[in-house]
Design a protein around this motif. Structure first.
Motif, PDB file in Angstrom:
ATOM      1  N   PHE A 273     -20.759 -13.873 -19.720  1.00  0.00           N
ATOM      2  CA  PHE A 273     -19.890 -13.117 -18.819  1.00  0.00           C
ATOM      3  C   PHE A 273     -19.613 -11.726 -19.388  1.00  0.00           C
ATOM      4  N   GLY A 276     -22.545  -9.320 -18.760  1.00  0.00           N
ATOM      5  CA  GLY A 276     -22.517  -8.698 -17.442  1.00  0.00           C
ATOM      6  C   GLY A 276     -21.380  -7.716 -17.270  1.00  0.00           C
ATOM      7  N   THR A 277     -20.181  -8.110 -17.699  1.00  0.00           N
ATOM      8  CA  THR A 277     -19.002  -7.281 -17.469  1.00  0.00           C
ATOM      9  C   THR A 277     -19.062  -5.973 -18.243  1.00  0.00           C
ATOM     10  N   LEU A 334     -16.479 -15.875 -10.563  1.00  0.00           N
ATOM     11  CA  LEU A 334     -17.871 -15.469 -10.785  1.00  0.00           C
ATOM     12  C   LEU A 334     -18.530 -15.027  -9.477  1.00  0.00           C
ATOM     13  N   ASN A 337     -17.376 -11.552  -8.768  1.00  0.00           N
ATOM     14  CA  ASN A 337     -18.095 -10.623  -9.645  1.00  0.00           C
ATOM     15  C   ASN A 337     -19.493 -10.346  -9.108  1.00  0.00           C
ATOM     16  N   ALA A 338     -20.181 -11.409  -8.677  1.00  0.00           N
ATOM     17  CA  ALA A 338     -21.536 -11.241  -8.151  1.00  0.00           C
ATOM     18  C   ALA A 338     -21.538 -10.380  -6.889  1.00  0.00           C
ATOM     19  N   GLN A 363     -14.936  -6.762  -8.024  1.00  0.00           N
ATOM     20  CA  GLN A 363     -15.309  -7.323  -9.320  1.00  0.00           C
ATOM     21  C   GLN A 363     -14.069  -7.553 -10.185  1.00  0.00           C
ATOM     22  N   TYR A 479     -24.472 -13.508 -13.261  1.00  0.00           N
ATOM     23  CA  TYR A 479     -23.312 -14.205 -12.689  1.00  0.00           C
ATOM     24  C   TYR A 479     -23.745 -15.471 -11.942  1.00  0.00           C
TER      25      TYR A 479
END
Length: 494
Positions: A273, A276-277, A334, A337-338, A363, A479
């Motif tokens: 995570f 990605g973040t 999640l 976020n995606a 997000q 994600y």
């Protein structure tokens, strides 16, 4: 009522201390150009201001449980904040790059225990049935701090100077010291044996890994003998560290705790995570400044709504944390976020600021639903005496994941940008009828210097935009993979 008042006082102390340290992770990013001139550093050398802090922090985070056992929570938190304040002041007055690097390393060493220690204290203060709420409150600092860092750094750099990026920690740190002395009373001090072999392998393995991730892209990865040697040594040392930890089952860097199913899966999930973040957090300021030509301070403020959305969602979700299956909250987070990052992958070259900020808000809302429930899932099956070690490993995975995310994104971004530049530029030849018609429409000759410069700028713009689009698409895929890991958690979460 007295217990609630005590918990509130401890919570305020913890959040204030954590926010100060977490903001410092990213507050210096926007000040690097100003530091270059003052410290006589090149653009490549100045990145060590960030790298040195991250390396020191990653090395010391796994020692948090051991240091807690040796010093007790109250003393360790107090010493960490005092050391952080001291070396923040020294960073602010640094006159050379070498001074800055040394002080940033020491600042990172003292900063490292604060986050896992803060999380551990909150878990101990709140009863089992309210730990979800405690993790939601703590997550506000973890999620909001790094996001607000660039905005705060931009304001301080533009209206004062870059040294205030560090000096600002002095009054805030003094407040933290007073709060700690007044409110923190927990002290599980005891005996903790020293394992120098474990400490050495851990420090070398994690330190070299951080160095490889931070400097690899600039040195063209494995074409550099330094990066190749450091990578091999890092893998060997980390393997030795894990084997030693599983054999001794001590408090120093307790990797053996990852055999706990929920903690192990949570650490894997939080590291991916973070990839990605923090990859997105690395890309967006570049996008706003390079392609959309927003000034540094404006770009920083445009990042802030993400943090605000995270905080609002966390406050709304906190009362539900101990009443619903937290796995569903992680899944929803999640998914948001995606969705948010997918919208970023659809950015055109011309877009209104509102549509740049909206995906960040989506997000941010998702971020608010991931970290706190994930923290609860991680520690709910741990015995009470394992909580300090579990928080240390959880935060180590988050830290390393953020470094991996930044390294991967930088490398992939450069690769895609170069590939698309060659791909798009291959058809820009003088005998291309489309190019000839465009030149004629522009009132210029295909071979004129002005037209060629215009096409070169457009080529760079288009290839850079495609690099951003492809990188955001990779984040969406990450994600989606994480969503598939959620069923692996144990059903019992309270």
């Amino acid at each position: 009522m007295a217990n609630n008042v005590t918990r509130a006082a401890v919570t305020i102390t913890i959040i204030t201390s954590s926010l100060m340290v977490l903001i410092d992770m990213t507050v210096a990013n926007v000040a690097l150009p100003d530091m270059m001139g003052a410290l006589g550093a090149t653009s490549e050398q100045i990145t060590w201001v960030l790298t040195s802090f991250a390396m020191a922090e990653a090395i010391c985070i796994p020692l948090a449980a051991f240091l807690t056992r040796r010093l007790g929570e109250r003393h360790l938190l107090l010493y960490s904040i005092l050391g952080f304040i001291l070396f923040s002041a020294l960073c602010g007055q640094a006159g050379s790059l070498m001074e800055m690097i040394v002080f940033r390393i020491l600042q990172g060493l003292f900063a490292a225990p604060v986050i896992p220690l803060s999380q551990s204290i909150l878990i101990q203060v709140y009863p089992k049935e309210e730990q979800g709420k405690a993790m939601a409150i703590f997550a506000i600092g973890v999620m909001v701090g790094p996001v607000l860092g660039p905005a705060i750094g931009g304001v301080l750099t533009e209206h004062l100077n870059w040294r205030w990026v560090f000096y600002i920690n002095l009054p805030v740190g003094a407040l933290c010291v007073l709060l700690i002395l007044r409110n923190i009373r927990i002290s599980n001090q005891g005996e903790a044996p020293m394992d120098w072999l474990l400490i050495t392998t851990m420090a070398l393995g994690i330190g070299l890994l951080q160095m490889v991730l931070s400097q690899g892209n600039e040195k063209n990865w494995f074409s550099s003998n330094l990066i190749l040697f450091s990578s091999i040594t890092s893998v060997v040392m980390i393997a030795a560290f894990i084997i030693r930890s599983c054999k001794t089952r001590g408090d120093i860097a307790p990797a053996w705790m990852l055999m706990n199913r929920n903690l192990g899966i949570s650490c894997l999930l939080v590291s991916l995570f973070a990839v990605g973040t923090f990859g997105v957090l690395q890309l967006q300021p570049m996008l706003f400044q390079q392609l959309y030509n927003y000034p540094v301070q404006t770009a920083g403020f445009m990042m802030a709504p993400r943090g605000i959305a995270s905080a609002i969602v966390l406050m709304m979700a906190a009362p539900l944390m101990d009443k619903v299956d937290t796995r569903w909250m992680v899944l929803l987070g999640l998914a948001l976020n995606a969705v948010g990052v997918w919208h970023m992958s659809q950015y055109p070259l011309e877009v209104d600021a509102f549509w740049l900020i909206l995906p960040s808000v989506i997000q941010g809302a998702g971020m608010g639903l991931v970290f706190a429930p994930l923290s609860k899932l991680a520690f709910v099956t741990l015995p009470a005496d394992c909580v300090p070690g579990g928080t240390a490993m959880f935060n180590l995975c988050r830290t390393i994941g953020s470094s991996i995310g930044i390294a991967i994104i930088n490398t992939y971004f450069s690769y895609v940008q170069q590939e698309e530049w060659h791909s798009l530029g291959g058809s820009l030849t003088a005998d291309n009828p489309i190019l000839q018609n465009y030149a004629k429409w522009s009132g210029m000759e295909v071979t004129s210097t002005v037209f060629l410069e215009k096409m070169a700028a457009m080529l760079h713009q288009q290839s850079t935009m495609l690099a951003f689009v492809y990188c955001f698409t990779v984040m969406v895929a990450i994600y989606i993979v994480l969503i598939a890991l959620i069923p692996l958690f144990k059903r019992k979460v309270s």
